[in-house]
Design an enzyme around this catalytic site. Structure first.
Site, PDB file in Angstrom:
ATOM      1  N   ILE A 157       0.830  -1.201   0.000  1.00 30.42           N
ATOM      2  CA  ILE A 157       0.000   0.000   0.000  1.00 30.42           C
ATOM      3  C   ILE A 157       0.865   1.252   0.000  1.00 30.42           C
ATOM      4  O   ILE A 157       0.578   2.222  -0.702  1.00 30.42           O
ATOM      5  CB  ILE A 157      -0.965  -0.006   1.198  1.00 30.42           C
ATOM      6  CG1 ILE A 157      -1.905  -1.212   1.112  1.00 30.42           C
ATOM      7  CG2 ILE A 157      -1.770   1.285   1.236  1.00 30.42           C
ATOM      8  CD1 ILE A 157      -2.812  -1.373   2.316  1.00 30.42           C
ATOM      9  N   ASP A 176      10.898   2.350   6.186  1.00 33.52           N
ATOM     10  CA  ASP A 176      10.391   1.021   6.497  1.00 33.52           C
ATOM     11  C   ASP A 176      11.460   0.279   7.278  1.00 33.52           C
ATOM     12  O   ASP A 176      12.652   0.596   7.171  1.00 33.52           O
ATOM     13  CB  ASP A 176      10.041   0.251   5.212  1.00 33.52           C
ATOM     14  CG  ASP A 176       9.111  -0.920   5.480  1.00 33.52           C
ATOM     15  OD1 ASP A 176       7.907  -0.801   5.165  1.00 33.52           O
ATOM     16  OD2 ASP A 176       9.561  -1.951   6.016  1.00 33.52           O
ATOM     17  N   ARG A 244      -4.152   1.657  10.441  1.00 35.31           N
ATOM     18  CA  ARG A 244      -4.805   1.035  11.577  1.00 35.31           C
ATOM     19  C   ARG A 244      -5.005   2.065  12.686  1.00 35.31           C
ATOM     20  O   ARG A 244      -4.147   2.914  12.919  1.00 35.31           O
ATOM     21  CB  ARG A 244      -3.971  -0.138  12.122  1.00 35.31           C
ATOM     22  CG  ARG A 244      -4.095  -1.420  11.326  1.00 35.31           C
ATOM     23  CD  ARG A 244      -5.491  -2.019  11.497  1.00 35.31           C
ATOM     24  NE  ARG A 244      -5.697  -3.209  10.694  1.00 35.31           N
ATOM     25  CZ  ARG A 244      -6.209  -3.212   9.467  1.00 35.31           C
ATOM     26  NH1 ARG A 244      -6.517  -2.061   8.880  1.00 35.31           N
ATOM     27  NH2 ARG A 244      -6.423  -4.329   8.820  1.00 35.31           N
ATOM     28  N   GLU A 273     -12.553   1.951  17.270  1.00 34.65           N
ATOM     29  CA  GLU A 273     -13.580   1.490  16.331  1.00 34.65           C
ATOM     30  C   GLU A 273     -14.381   0.358  16.965  1.00 34.65           C
ATOM     31  O   GLU A 273     -13.824  -0.484  17.656  1.00 34.65           O
ATOM     32  CB  GLU A 273     -12.923   0.996  15.039  1.00 34.65           C
ATOM     33  CG  GLU A 273     -12.293   2.097  14.216  1.00 34.65           C
ATOM     34  CD  GLU A 273     -11.756   1.574  12.882  1.00 34.65           C
ATOM     35  OE1 GLU A 273     -12.340   0.602  12.342  1.00 34.65           O
ATOM     36  OE2 GLU A 273     -10.776   2.133  12.392  1.00 34.65           O
ATOM     37  N   HIS A 291     -13.487   3.882   7.843  1.00 36.75           N
ATOM     38  CA  HIS A 291     -12.701   2.673   7.542  1.00 36.75           C
ATOM     39  C   HIS A 291     -13.152   2.045   6.216  1.00 36.75           C
ATOM     40  O   HIS A 291     -13.554   0.881   6.158  1.00 36.75           O
ATOM     41  CB  HIS A 291     -12.797   1.657   8.679  1.00 36.75           C
ATOM     42  CG  HIS A 291     -11.632   0.702   8.708  1.00 36.75           C
ATOM     43  ND1 HIS A 291     -11.173   0.112   9.863  1.00 36.75           N
ATOM     44  CD2 HIS A 291     -10.822   0.232   7.730  1.00 36.75           C
ATOM     45  CE1 HIS A 291     -10.147  -0.672   9.605  1.00 36.75           C
ATOM     46  NE2 HIS A 291      -9.914  -0.617   8.294  1.00 36.75           N
ATOM     47  N   ALA A 294     -10.550  -0.111   1.648  1.00 35.40           N
ATOM     48  CA  ALA A 294     -10.640  -1.197   0.666  1.00 35.40           C
ATOM     49  C   ALA A 294     -12.018  -1.298   0.036  1.00 35.40           C
ATOM     50  O   ALA A 294     -12.278  -2.217  -0.740  1.00 35.40           O
ATOM     51  CB  ALA A 294     -10.284  -2.522   1.331  1.00 35.40           C
TER      52      ALA A 294
END
Length: 318
Positions: A157, A176, A244, A273, A291, A294
């Site tokens: 992503i 990363d 997240r 959430e 959320h 996707a």
């Protein structure tokens, strides 16, 4: 094959059709979390998205289960290691939704730099009487081209997000824990391919030098961006989180927004959430989505297809 699958958070019709053609019975009627232990005893496999949780207690209650499928990337709602230790297969679809999430990042970025998060709230209420006042209030937007975007987490992503940024003429700073490629290939219309550079930087460099920051990391016990990190950022930085909930300290974010350190935030995920804090939901400098990273037709079709094929291959080889 005569296996039963519970798609508790739903599955794309194409994926359902593939499973049924292969001889599976697929049920899509949602079973609430408190009744799942009993209801799941009649199934060989369960597929979930982010809503349903598959924890140790549920796994222990359903020795009949042979596979857990996650439609999407994050697996923090599944006790993966425990499931595997009990002999269950655990599969997910990490690549299927990458582009959809990356495009949502830029939905929030474009919304932020042109104040759409606020103008969409105020225009229906004040547009007729205070049109010129609002026009003046939103007159200092900025362009994304030429700006630096820091991408924390450079997996699938993160890389899709970088490709969009590069296509817009932005400079990409990437961090990363694993190796970051020094270039990415952009696939443009007509089959044209362009190679663009990426800068691999330390977390500290990214925090200090980015005009915008986008998070693409898994769930963490401790927030990635907290009060310390906000203090080190550029003034008027923009923050987007489509990864997240919990990866940003929301109290620290509100403080940074109120002080002007952070110009705006775009949030698709939240600490609590499905009950986000009212202070977050009501903040005038936050662009909000529930959320849905996707949740595009294309991504759900890819997820359903990939998930169905993974399930079919697993049971075919048993």
């Amino acid at each position: 094959m005569n296996f039963r699958i519970l798609a508790n958070d739903g599955i794309d019709p194409i994926g359902k059709a593939l499973l049924e053609e292969a001889g599976f019975q697929v049920d899509t009627d949602f079973i609430s979390q408190d009744k799942l232990a009993e209801g799941l005893k009649n199934y060989d496999a369960i597929t979930v998205r982010s809503a349903t949780k598959v924890r140790e207690e549920l796994i222990d209650s359903c020795p009949n289960l042979r596979l857990i499928g996650r439609g999407g990337v994050g697996m923090d709602n599944i006790d993966v290691d425990y499931a595997i230790s009990k002999g269950l297969a655990v599969v997910n679809t990490p690549a299927a939704s990458s582009l959809s999430v990356a495009e949502l990042v830029f939905s929030h970025l474009f919304t932020g730099v042109r104040f759409l998060y606020d103008s969409n709230r105020k225009m229906p209420l004040e547009g007729s009487e205070k049109f010129n006042d609002l026009k003046k209030a939103y007159a200092k937007g900025i362009e994304l081209r030429g700006k630096k975007i820091g991408i924390i987490g450079f997996g699938r992503i993160g890389r899709e997000t970088a490709k969009i940024a590069l296509g817009l003429g932005m400079e990409v700073l990437a961090f990363d824990l694993y190796e970051v490629p020094n270039e990415l290939i952009l696939e443009l219309a007509g089959g044209v391919q362009v190679t663009c550079p990426v800068q691999s930087v330390s977390m500290e460099e990214l925090i200090k030098n980015s005009d915008f920051i986008s998070l693409h990391v898994p769930f963490a016990e401790k927030a990635i961006l907290g009060e310390k990190e906000f203090e080190q950022m550029k003034d008027s930085v923009g923050i987007v989180n489509c990864s997240r909930g919990g990866t940003i300290d929301e109290n620290a974010l509100i403080k940074a927004l109120d002080s002007g350190k952070v110009a705006f935030a775009g949030l698709d995920v939240f600490e609590n959430e499905p009950h986000p804090a009212k202070e977050i939901l009501n903040h005038p400098k936050i662009s909000l989505t529930p959320h849905i990273g996707a949740s595009t037709n294309e991504a759900q079709e890819r997820i359903g297809t990939e998930l169905a094929n993974l399930i079919i291959d697993f049971f075919k080889n048993k």
